[in-house]
Motif scaffolding. Sequence first.
Motif, PDB file in Angstrom:
ATOM      1  N   ARG A 100       0.822  -1.218   0.000  1.00  0.00           N
ATOM      2  CA  ARG A 100       0.000   0.000   0.000  1.00  0.00           C
ATOM      3  C   ARG A 100       0.854   1.265   0.000  1.00  0.00           C
ATOM      4  O   ARG A 100       0.469   2.270  -0.598  1.00  0.00           O
ATOM      5  CB  ARG A 100      -0.967   0.019   1.183  1.00  0.00           C
ATOM      6  CG  ARG A 100      -1.924  -1.133   1.197  1.00  0.00           C
ATOM      7  CD  ARG A 100      -2.791  -1.215  -0.047  1.00  0.00           C
ATOM      8  NE  ARG A 100      -3.403  -2.529  -0.094  1.00  0.00           N
ATOM      9  CZ  ARG A 100      -3.403  -3.322  -1.140  1.00  0.00           C
ATOM     10  NH1 ARG A 100      -2.853  -2.942  -2.264  1.00  0.00           N
ATOM     11  NH2 ARG A 100      -3.959  -4.506  -1.093  1.00  0.00           N
ATOM     12  N   THR A 101       2.025   1.227   0.651  1.00  0.00           N
ATOM     13  CA  THR A 101       2.907   2.397   0.636  1.00  0.00           C
ATOM     14  C   THR A 101       3.380   2.676  -0.789  1.00  0.00           C
ATOM     15  O   THR A 101       3.409   3.828  -1.239  1.00  0.00           O
ATOM     16  CB  THR A 101       4.099   2.176   1.584  1.00  0.00           C
ATOM     17  OG1 THR A 101       3.589   1.993   2.916  1.00  0.00           O
ATOM     18  CG2 THR A 101       5.048   3.364   1.570  1.00  0.00           C
ATOM     19  N   ARG A 102       3.723   1.615  -1.515  1.00  0.00           N
ATOM     20  CA  ARG A 102       4.148   1.767  -2.908  1.00  0.00           C
ATOM     21  C   ARG A 102       2.989   2.295  -3.760  1.00  0.00           C
ATOM     22  O   ARG A 102       3.174   3.190  -4.595  1.00  0.00           O
ATOM     23  CB  ARG A 102       4.646   0.422  -3.442  1.00  0.00           C
ATOM     24  CG  ARG A 102       5.245   0.474  -4.819  1.00  0.00           C
ATOM     25  CD  ARG A 102       5.855  -0.846  -5.280  1.00  0.00           C
ATOM     26  NE  ARG A 102       4.958  -1.988  -5.133  1.00  0.00           N
ATOM     27  CZ  ARG A 102       5.118  -2.961  -4.215  1.00  0.00           C
ATOM     28  NH1 ARG A 102       6.131  -2.946  -3.385  1.00  0.00           N
ATOM     29  NH2 ARG A 102       4.261  -3.974  -4.158  1.00  0.00           N
ATOM     30  N   GLU A 103       1.788   1.786  -3.527  1.00  0.00           N
ATOM     31  CA  GLU A 103       0.629   2.248  -4.294  1.00  0.00           C
ATOM     32  C   GLU A 103       0.284   3.703  -3.975  1.00  0.00           C
ATOM     33  O   GLU A 103      -0.124   4.455  -4.866  1.00  0.00           O
ATOM     34  CB  GLU A 103      -0.567   1.341  -4.040  1.00  0.00           C
ATOM     35  CG  GLU A 103      -0.385  -0.024  -4.663  1.00  0.00           C
ATOM     36  CD  GLU A 103      -1.502  -1.000  -4.334  1.00  0.00           C
ATOM     37  OE1 GLU A 103      -2.335  -0.710  -3.441  1.00  0.00           O
ATOM     38  OE2 GLU A 103      -1.538  -2.066  -4.966  1.00  0.00           O
ATOM     39  N   ILE A 104       0.459   4.110  -2.723  1.00  0.00           N
ATOM     40  CA  ILE A 104       0.218   5.513  -2.360  1.00  0.00           C
ATOM     41  C   ILE A 104       1.172   6.410  -3.150  1.00  0.00           C
ATOM     42  O   ILE A 104       0.766   7.433  -3.703  1.00  0.00           O
ATOM     43  CB  ILE A 104       0.372   5.734  -0.841  1.00  0.00           C
ATOM     44  CG1 ILE A 104      -0.799   5.085  -0.095  1.00  0.00           C
ATOM     45  CG2 ILE A 104       0.452   7.229  -0.508  1.00  0.00           C
ATOM     46  CD1 ILE A 104      -0.592   4.985   1.413  1.00  0.00           C
ATOM     47  N   ALA A 105       2.437   6.020  -3.216  1.00  0.00           N
ATOM     48  CA  ALA A 105       3.417   6.809  -3.972  1.00  0.00           C
ATOM     49  C   ALA A 105       3.031   6.886  -5.451  1.00  0.00           C
ATOM     50  O   ALA A 105       3.113   7.962  -6.074  1.00  0.00           O
ATOM     51  CB  ALA A 105       4.812   6.214  -3.817  1.00  0.00           C
ATOM     52  N   ASP A 106       2.589   5.764  -6.020  1.00  0.00           N
ATOM     53  CA  ASP A 106       2.148   5.764  -7.423  1.00  0.00           C
ATOM     54  C   ASP A 106       0.954   6.693  -7.628  1.00  0.00           C
ATOM     55  O   ASP A 106       0.910   7.452  -8.603  1.00  0.00           O
ATOM     56  CB  ASP A 106       1.770   4.351  -7.873  1.00  0.00           C
ATOM     57  CG  ASP A 106       2.962   3.409  -7.987  1.00  0.00           C
ATOM     58  OD1 ASP A 106       4.113   3.885  -8.012  1.00  0.00           O
ATOM     59  OD2 ASP A 106       2.725   2.185  -8.043  1.00  0.00           O
ATOM     60  N   LEU A 107      -0.006   6.632  -6.709  1.00  0.00           N
ATOM     61  CA  LEU A 107      -1.196   7.483  -6.823  1.00  0.00           C
ATOM     62  C   LEU A 107      -0.826   8.961  -6.670  1.00  0.00           C
ATOM     63  O   LEU A 107      -1.360   9.821  -7.386  1.00  0.00           O
ATOM     64  CB  LEU A 107      -2.238   7.078  -5.782  1.00  0.00           C
ATOM     65  CG  LEU A 107      -2.942   5.747  -6.051  1.00  0.00           C
ATOM     66  CD1 LEU A 107      -3.599   5.222  -4.786  1.00  0.00           C
ATOM     67  CD2 LEU A 107      -3.958   5.886  -7.175  1.00  0.00           C
ATOM     68  N   GLN A 108       0.073   9.258  -5.746  1.00  0.00           N
ATOM     69  CA  GLN A 108       0.468  10.654  -5.539  1.00  0.00           C
ATOM     70  C   GLN A 108       1.251  11.197  -6.729  1.00  0.00           C
ATOM     71  O   GLN A 108       1.246  12.400  -6.985  1.00  0.00           O
ATOM     72  CB  GLN A 108       1.291  10.782  -4.255  1.00  0.00           C
ATOM     73  CG  GLN A 108       0.446  10.602  -3.017  1.00  0.00           C
ATOM     74  CD  GLN A 108       1.243  10.541  -1.729  1.00  0.00           C
ATOM     75  OE1 GLN A 108       2.400  10.147  -1.718  1.00  0.00           O
ATOM     76  NE2 GLN A 108       0.613  10.924  -0.630  1.00  0.00           N
ATOM     77  N   ALA A 109       1.917  10.321  -7.473  1.00  0.00           N
ATOM     78  CA  ALA A 109       2.691  10.743  -8.647  1.00  0.00           C
ATOM     79  C   ALA A 109       1.800  10.934  -9.881  1.00  0.00           C
ATOM     80  O   ALA A 109       2.237  11.506 -10.875  1.00  0.00           O
ATOM     81  CB  ALA A 109       3.773   9.713  -8.953  1.00  0.00           C
ATOM     82  N   TRP A 110       0.544  10.485  -9.808  1.00  0.00           N
ATOM     83  CA  TRP A 110      -0.355  10.578 -10.960  1.00  0.00           C
ATOM     84  C   TRP A 110      -0.660  12.023 -11.285  1.00  0.00           C
ATOM     85  O   TRP A 110      -0.864  12.862 -10.404  1.00  0.00           O
ATOM     86  CB  TRP A 110      -1.654   9.837 -10.645  1.00  0.00           C
ATOM     87  CG  TRP A 110      -2.721  10.033 -11.678  1.00  0.00           C
ATOM     88  CD1 TRP A 110      -2.834   9.386 -12.868  1.00  0.00           C
ATOM     89  CD2 TRP A 110      -3.819  10.942 -11.610  1.00  0.00           C
ATOM     90  NE1 TRP A 110      -3.938   9.828 -13.534  1.00  0.00           N
ATOM     91  CE2 TRP A 110      -4.560  10.794 -12.796  1.00  0.00           C
ATOM     92  CE3 TRP A 110      -4.244  11.874 -10.668  1.00  0.00           C
ATOM     93  CZ2 TRP A 110      -5.709  11.528 -13.060  1.00  0.00           C
ATOM     94  CZ3 TRP A 110      -5.385  12.607 -10.921  1.00  0.00           C
ATOM     95  CH2 TRP A 110      -6.106  12.428 -12.110  1.00  0.00           C
ATOM     96  N   THR A 111      -0.669  12.323 -12.565  1.00  0.00           N
ATOM     97  CA  THR A 111      -1.123  13.632 -13.034  1.00  0.00           C
ATOM     98  C   THR A 111      -2.198  13.387 -14.079  1.00  0.00           C
ATOM     99  O   THR A 111      -2.103  12.445 -14.873  1.00  0.00           O
ATOM    100  CB  THR A 111       0.017  14.465 -13.645  1.00  0.00           C
ATOM    101  OG1 THR A 111       0.631  13.704 -14.683  1.00  0.00           O
ATOM    102  CG2 THR A 111       1.050  14.839 -12.598  1.00  0.00           C
ATOM    103  N   PRO A 112      -3.209  14.221 -14.102  1.00  0.00           N
ATOM    104  CA  PRO A 112      -4.299  13.999 -15.052  1.00  0.00           C
ATOM    105  C   PRO A 112      -3.815  14.069 -16.495  1.00  0.00           C
ATOM    106  O   PRO A 112      -2.955  14.873 -16.836  1.00  0.00           O
ATOM    107  CB  PRO A 112      -5.284  15.127 -14.767  1.00  0.00           C
ATOM    108  CG  PRO A 112      -4.867  15.729 -13.477  1.00  0.00           C
ATOM    109  CD  PRO A 112      -3.428  15.386 -13.271  1.00  0.00           C
ATOM    110  N   SER A 113      -4.379  13.214 -17.320  1.00  0.00           N
ATOM    111  CA  SER A 113      -4.112  13.269 -18.756  1.00  0.00           C
ATOM    112  C   SER A 113      -4.978  14.358 -19.351  1.00  0.00           C
ATOM    113  O   SER A 113      -6.083  14.622 -18.872  1.00  0.00           O
ATOM    114  CB  SER A 113      -4.470  11.948 -19.416  1.00  0.00           C
ATOM    115  OG  SER A 113      -3.743  10.894 -18.832  1.00  0.00           O
ATOM    116  N   PRO A 114      -4.495  14.973 -20.425  1.00  0.00           N
ATOM    117  CA  PRO A 114      -5.370  15.957 -21.086  1.00  0.00           C
ATOM    118  C   PRO A 114      -6.601  15.249 -21.638  1.00  0.00           C
ATOM    119  O   PRO A 114      -6.535  14.085 -22.008  1.00  0.00           O
ATOM    120  CB  PRO A 114      -4.504  16.542 -22.192  1.00  0.00           C
ATOM    121  CG  PRO A 114      -3.323  15.630 -22.319  1.00  0.00           C
ATOM    122  CD  PRO A 114      -3.225  14.826 -21.060  1.00  0.00           C
TER     123      PRO A 114
END
Length: 120
Positions: A100-114
Motif C-alpha cells: 500500500r505504501t508503494r501504491e500511495i506513492a504511485d497514486l500521488q505521482a499521478w497527473t491527469p491526462s489531457p
Amino acid sequence: MKRLAAGLALLAVAACGEGGDPVQMALRDAAAARQAATVQEGVTAPPVTAAAEPGSTGDAAFVAGMIEHHQAAVALATKTLKSSDDPAIRRMAEAEIETRTREIADLQAWTPSPPSPAAR
C-alpha cells in the motif's frame, strides 16, 4: 453393546459439526475470536471520506479516495504489527504496509491526462 458403540460414533461425528476436521474447526474458531477482539478494541479502518478538488474529474476523486483508503490500510497494519504475535498475521501486515505504501506513492505521482478529443 453395538447400539452403544453406534450411538457414541454418531455423537462423535455430530460433535465435529458437519463431520469436518476438528483441528480446522478450532483454527477457524480461534481466528473468529481474534477478529472479534480486534473489532471490540476499535481496530477498524475508518470510512473513506476523501473528496477531490471542486471541478476536478472523476479520476481525481478516485485517486484521492484510494490514497485515503490505502493510508487507512497502512495505519491498521501498523497497529496490528504492534499488537500481534501471530507470525502469519505479522507477515500479512508487513506485506500490506509495503504494497500500500508503494501504491500511495504511485497514486500521488499521478497527473491527469489531457482530455481526449472525443471527450470535448
